[in-house]
Design a protein around this motif. Sequence first.
Motif, PDB file in Angstrom:
ATOM      1  N   GLN A  43       0.827  -1.201   0.000  1.00  0.00           N
ATOM      2  CA  GLN A  43       0.000   0.000   0.000  1.00  0.00           C
ATOM      3  C   GLN A  43       0.865   1.257   0.000  1.00  0.00           C
ATOM      4  O   GLN A  43       0.599   2.207  -0.730  1.00  0.00           O
ATOM      5  CB  GLN A  43      -0.929   0.008   1.225  1.00  0.00           C
ATOM      6  N   GLU A  44       1.927   1.260   0.807  1.00  0.00           N
ATOM      7  CA  GLU A  44       2.816   2.418   0.850  1.00  0.00           C
ATOM      8  C   GLU A  44       3.528   2.616  -0.473  1.00  0.00           C
ATOM      9  O   GLU A  44       3.682   3.745  -0.940  1.00  0.00           O
ATOM     10  CB  GLU A  44       3.835   2.263   1.973  1.00  0.00           C
ATOM     11  N   ILE A  45       3.951   1.525  -1.108  1.00  0.00           N
ATOM     12  CA  ILE A  45       4.614   1.626  -2.413  1.00  0.00           C
ATOM     13  C   ILE A  45       3.638   2.171  -3.443  1.00  0.00           C
ATOM     14  O   ILE A  45       3.990   3.037  -4.247  1.00  0.00           O
ATOM     15  CB  ILE A  45       5.183   0.262  -2.838  1.00  0.00           C
ATOM     16  N   ALA A  46       2.398   1.695  -3.423  1.00  0.00           N
ATOM     17  CA  ALA A  46       1.394   2.195  -4.359  1.00  0.00           C
ATOM     18  C   ALA A  46       1.141   3.686  -4.128  1.00  0.00           C
ATOM     19  O   ALA A  46       1.024   4.455  -5.088  1.00  0.00           O
ATOM     20  CB  ALA A  46       0.097   1.412  -4.211  1.00  0.00           C
ATOM     21  N   ASN A  47       1.087   4.100  -2.866  1.00  0.00           N
ATOM     22  CA  ASN A  47       0.885   5.522  -2.573  1.00  0.00           C
ATOM     23  C   ASN A  47       2.063   6.355  -3.059  1.00  0.00           C
ATOM     24  O   ASN A  47       1.877   7.461  -3.580  1.00  0.00           O
ATOM     25  CB  ASN A  47       0.683   5.741  -1.065  1.00  0.00           C
ATOM     26  N   PRO A  53       6.555  13.725  -7.434  1.00  0.00           N
ATOM     27  CA  PRO A  53       7.581  14.446  -6.689  1.00  0.00           C
ATOM     28  C   PRO A  53       7.465  15.945  -6.941  1.00  0.00           C
ATOM     29  O   PRO A  53       6.977  16.364  -7.997  1.00  0.00           O
ATOM     30  CB  PRO A  53       8.886  13.889  -7.255  1.00  0.00           C
ATOM     31  N   PRO A  54       7.886  16.751  -5.998  1.00  0.00           N
ATOM     32  CA  PRO A  54       7.824  18.193  -6.212  1.00  0.00           C
ATOM     33  C   PRO A  54       8.729  18.585  -7.368  1.00  0.00           C
ATOM     34  O   PRO A  54       9.829  18.048  -7.522  1.00  0.00           O
ATOM     35  CB  PRO A  54       8.307  18.787  -4.897  1.00  0.00           C
ATOM     36  N   ALA A  55       8.246  19.489  -8.173  1.00  0.00           N
ATOM     37  CA  ALA A  55       9.004  19.910  -9.345  1.00  0.00           C
ATOM     38  C   ALA A  55      10.187  20.761  -8.909  1.00  0.00           C
ATOM     39  O   ALA A  55      10.065  21.638  -8.059  1.00  0.00           O
ATOM     40  CB  ALA A  55       8.108  20.700 -10.284  1.00  0.00           C
ATOM     41  N   ALA A  56      11.322  20.464  -9.482  1.00  0.00           N
ATOM     42  CA  ALA A  56      12.514  21.252  -9.191  1.00  0.00           C
ATOM     43  C   ALA A  56      12.382  22.604  -9.879  1.00  0.00           C
ATOM     44  O   ALA A  56      11.799  22.708 -10.963  1.00  0.00           O
ATOM     45  CB  ALA A  56      13.748  20.522  -9.703  1.00  0.00           C
ATOM     46  N   PRO A  57      12.866  23.643  -9.244  1.00  0.00           N
ATOM     47  CA  PRO A  57      12.754  24.950  -9.889  1.00  0.00           C
ATOM     48  C   PRO A  57      13.545  24.968 -11.196  1.00  0.00           C
ATOM     49  O   PRO A  57      14.654  24.426 -11.276  1.00  0.00           O
ATOM     50  CB  PRO A  57      13.354  25.914  -8.865  1.00  0.00           C
TER      51      PRO A  57
END
Length: 98
Positions: A43-47, A53-57
């Motif tokens: 479940q954690e892997i699926a999440n 991921p946050p986009a790098a500037p």
Amino acid sequence: MKLMLQIAGGVFLGTISAALVIAVAANRIMQYEFEIGMQQARQEIANMERSTPPAAPATEKVWIPGQPIQTCMQGKRVLNAAVLKCREGYFMTVTRKK
């Protein structure tokens, strides 16, 4: 004497059977805990796969052109790496505006 041996044998067999039952129960509990742990891990892997991921500037390299030697020296009579960099120009990494 025979009665004492029968009682001792019963206690011995009872102890062995109790230990066996405890061992089997412990094994079942460990299997159950393992399965629960695997389900939680899946479940954690699926999440994690679903989340982005946050986009790098966004950055870019910009050329800063050289300036005249008088401007770079700023009235000082010292030639150093900073003056050379100012005179010849350099690349600077800047964050792009959205």
